[in-house]
Design a protein around this motif. Sequence first.
Motif, PDB file in Angstrom:
ATOM      1  N   PHE A  95       1.583 -54.958  -1.513  1.00 21.78           N
ATOM      2  CA  PHE A  95       1.431 -54.840  -2.955  1.00 21.78           C
ATOM      3  C   PHE A  95       0.222 -55.634  -3.445  1.00 21.78           C
ATOM      4  N   THR A  96      -0.036 -56.785  -2.841  1.00 26.54           N
ATOM      5  CA  THR A  96      -1.218 -57.567  -3.198  1.00 26.54           C
ATOM      6  C   THR A  96      -2.482 -56.747  -3.027  1.00 26.54           C
ATOM      7  N   ILE A  97      -2.603 -56.111  -1.866  1.00 25.84           N
ATOM      8  CA  ILE A  97      -3.791 -55.302  -1.579  1.00 25.84           C
ATOM      9  C   ILE A  97      -3.865 -54.106  -2.514  1.00 25.84           C
ATOM     10  N   ALA A  98      -2.722 -53.419  -2.710  1.00 27.83           N
ATOM     11  CA  ALA A  98      -2.722 -52.213  -3.535  1.00 27.83           C
ATOM     12  C   ALA A  98      -3.047 -52.516  -4.998  1.00 27.83           C
ATOM     13  N   SER A  99      -2.419 -53.548  -5.553  1.00 29.93           N
ATOM     14  CA  SER A  99      -2.656 -53.868  -6.968  1.00 29.93           C
ATOM     15  C   SER A  99      -4.078 -54.361  -7.191  1.00 29.93           C
ATOM     16  N   THR A 100      -4.622 -55.083  -6.212  1.00 26.69           N
ATOM     17  CA  THR A 100      -6.012 -55.534  -6.304  1.00 26.69           C
ATOM     18  C   THR A 100      -6.967 -54.355  -6.216  1.00 26.69           C
ATOM     19  N   ALA A 101      -6.717 -53.474  -5.246  1.00 25.03           N
ATOM     20  CA  ALA A 101      -7.584 -52.305  -5.068  1.00 25.03           C
ATOM     21  C   ALA A 101      -7.540 -51.386  -6.279  1.00 25.03           C
ATOM     22  N   PHE A 102      -6.382 -51.320  -6.958  1.00 23.64           N
ATOM     23  CA  PHE A 102      -6.265 -50.459  -8.128  1.00 23.64           C
ATOM     24  C   PHE A 102      -7.242 -50.880  -9.225  1.00 23.64           C
ATOM     25  N   ALA A 163     -21.004 -36.590  -5.002  1.00 21.80           N
ATOM     26  CA  ALA A 163     -20.676 -36.316  -6.399  1.00 21.80           C
ATOM     27  C   ALA A 163     -20.024 -37.519  -7.070  1.00 21.80           C
ATOM     28  N   VAL A 164     -19.248 -38.280  -6.311  1.00 26.64           N
ATOM     29  CA  VAL A 164     -18.626 -39.494  -6.838  1.00 26.64           C
ATOM     30  C   VAL A 164     -18.796 -40.608  -5.823  1.00 26.64           C
ATOM     31  N   SER A 165     -18.486 -41.837  -6.245  1.00 28.58           N
ATOM     32  CA  SER A 165     -18.646 -42.984  -5.367  1.00 28.58           C
ATOM     33  C   SER A 165     -17.629 -42.953  -4.233  1.00 28.58           C
ATOM     34  N   PRO A 166     -18.081 -43.074  -2.983  1.00 26.57           N
ATOM     35  CA  PRO A 166     -17.127 -43.148  -1.869  1.00 26.57           C
ATOM     36  C   PRO A 166     -16.272 -44.413  -1.919  1.00 26.57           C
ATOM     37  N   ILE A 167     -16.764 -45.452  -2.621  1.00 31.12           N
ATOM     38  CA  ILE A 167     -15.978 -46.678  -2.751  1.00 31.12           C
ATOM     39  C   ILE A 167     -14.687 -46.403  -3.520  1.00 31.12           C
ATOM     40  N   GLY A 168     -14.805 -45.649  -4.609  1.00 30.94           N
ATOM     41  CA  GLY A 168     -13.630 -45.329  -5.409  1.00 30.94           C
ATOM     42  C   GLY A 168     -12.599 -44.553  -4.626  1.00 30.94           C
ATOM     43  N   ASP A 169     -13.041 -43.518  -3.912  1.00 32.13           N
ATOM     44  CA  ASP A 169     -12.112 -42.722  -3.111  1.00 32.13           C
ATOM     45  C   ASP A 169     -11.530 -43.550  -1.970  1.00 32.13           C
ATOM     46  N   GLY A 170     -12.359 -44.404  -1.375  1.00 28.81           N
ATOM     47  CA  GLY A 170     -11.876 -45.247  -0.290  1.00 28.81           C
ATOM     48  C   GLY A 170     -10.792 -46.197  -0.762  1.00 28.81           C
ATOM     49  N   LEU A 171     -10.991 -46.802  -1.932  1.00 24.76           N
ATOM     50  CA  LEU A 171      -9.983 -47.711  -2.480  1.00 24.76           C
ATOM     51  C   LEU A 171      -8.711 -46.964  -2.872  1.00 24.76           C
ATOM     52  N   ALA A 172      -8.869 -45.749  -3.419  1.00 27.80           N
ATOM     53  CA  ALA A 172      -7.693 -44.951  -3.775  1.00 27.80           C
ATOM     54  C   ALA A 172      -6.869 -44.618  -2.532  1.00 27.80           C
ATOM     55  N   LEU A 173      -7.551 -44.295  -1.432  1.00 25.35           N
ATOM     56  CA  LEU A 173      -6.850 -44.032  -0.179  1.00 25.35           C
ATOM     57  C   LEU A 173      -6.191 -45.295   0.362  1.00 25.35           C
ATOM     58  N   LEU A 174      -6.859 -46.433   0.186  1.00 28.48           N
ATOM     59  CA  LEU A 174      -6.280 -47.707   0.622  1.00 28.48           C
ATOM     60  C   LEU A 174      -4.989 -48.001  -0.133  1.00 28.48           C
ATOM     61  N   ILE A 175      -4.993 -47.746  -1.435  1.00 26.46           N
ATOM     62  CA  ILE A 175      -3.789 -47.956  -2.243  1.00 26.46           C
ATOM     63  C   ILE A 175      -2.640 -47.105  -1.707  1.00 26.46           C
ATOM     64  N   ALA A 176      -2.928 -45.816  -1.472  1.00 23.31           N
ATOM     65  CA  ALA A 176      -1.892 -44.916  -0.953  1.00 23.31           C
ATOM     66  C   ALA A 176      -1.381 -45.385   0.408  1.00 23.31           C
ATOM     67  N   LEU A 177      -2.287 -45.856   1.255  1.00 22.66           N
ATOM     68  CA  LEU A 177      -1.893 -46.334   2.583  1.00 22.66           C
ATOM     69  C   LEU A 177      -0.994 -47.558   2.477  1.00 22.66           C
ATOM     70  N   MET A 178      -1.348 -48.512   1.606  1.00 23.00           N
ATOM     71  CA  MET A 178      -0.546 -49.718   1.456  1.00 23.00           C
ATOM     72  C   MET A 178       0.852 -49.408   0.935  1.00 23.00           C
ATOM     73  N   PHE A 179       0.948 -48.512  -0.038  1.00 21.97           N
ATOM     74  CA  PHE A 179       2.257 -48.140  -0.542  1.00 21.97           C
ATOM     75  C   PHE A 179       3.065 -47.378   0.500  1.00 21.97           C
TER      76      PHE A 179
END
Length: 317
Positions: A95-102, A163-179
């Motif tokens: 949750f720490t990682i996910a909430s931070t990445a969000f 078209a969009v930042s790969p950082i944003g998509d990468g963090l969104a995937l990280l959130i999903a992975l952590m949850f």
Amino acid sequence: MTDAASSSGLVASTSSPREERVGMLLVFLSALMWSFGGTIARFISVGDSWTVIFWRSVWAAAFLLSFMAWRDGWRGMLRSFRDMGLPGLAVGLCFTIASTAFVVALAYTTVANILLMQAGVPLLAALLAWALFRERVGAVTWVAIAAVIAGVAIMVSESLDGAVSPIGDGLALLIALMFSIATVITRRFASVRMTPATCLGTILAAGFAASQASTFAVSAGDMGFLFAFGVVNLGIGLAFFATGARLIPAALAALLGTFEPILGPIWVWLIHSEVPSGRTIIGGAVVVTALLVHIGLEFKRQARPRRAGVTGVPSPN
């Protein structure tokens, strides 16, 4: 936020009809509170994401500690932290990682992109449980997992062509992975209680953000939104879910939880005119449809005798 860190498996409700109605209302309200996260964040003008993470986590931790003390008493609260053990610590770290990445991801991508990727967490968790523990997965679940992966791929494809930042998509995937990892842990270890584990996550997030923030000074207006971001969006949402989810079947809790990724992008669009891209809408529609169809089939399966070892849909976060 969460859809995922709170599963204890598919357990049929033994509550009375009145208790089930109360449970349904509370779980819906939890999804509603969680859906406001992106909208609240867009009002905050603080430039440093770590400052936002710090104050959001501080307010959320303060509320959750107060809630547990009120519900369980101070001794009961301390006992709940002690009893969750290493699995609870692992959920807290997720949750720490996910909430931070969000919070960081909001600077790079749309709210819709983040929330719609999270919608597939229950099915991604089923895939992870199969990969790590060889937990059996039914054929219907495999089809739903494939649809979720396809939907996420559609959304992520925008970052591949610039078209969009790969950082944003990468963090969104990280959130999903952590949850997803948190979901698997809570399914495997029934002793893990969501509220203390999540509270620990907010404390850890606040501590790490404090070491990274350039300043703790914010305006009175921003502090008001940070309070809402931590208490209303995160804390009250979790309190509603923790209270209501135990009163209703897990599949129904999962169904009501889908209101978060559905409503979240709508609020941001209506209030901040943040319009998701075409691929985000298409990919998100694939993910949400796969989840809703699978949950619908889960209701039918729960009405029949369960087949031991078949993975179902966990409760939302």
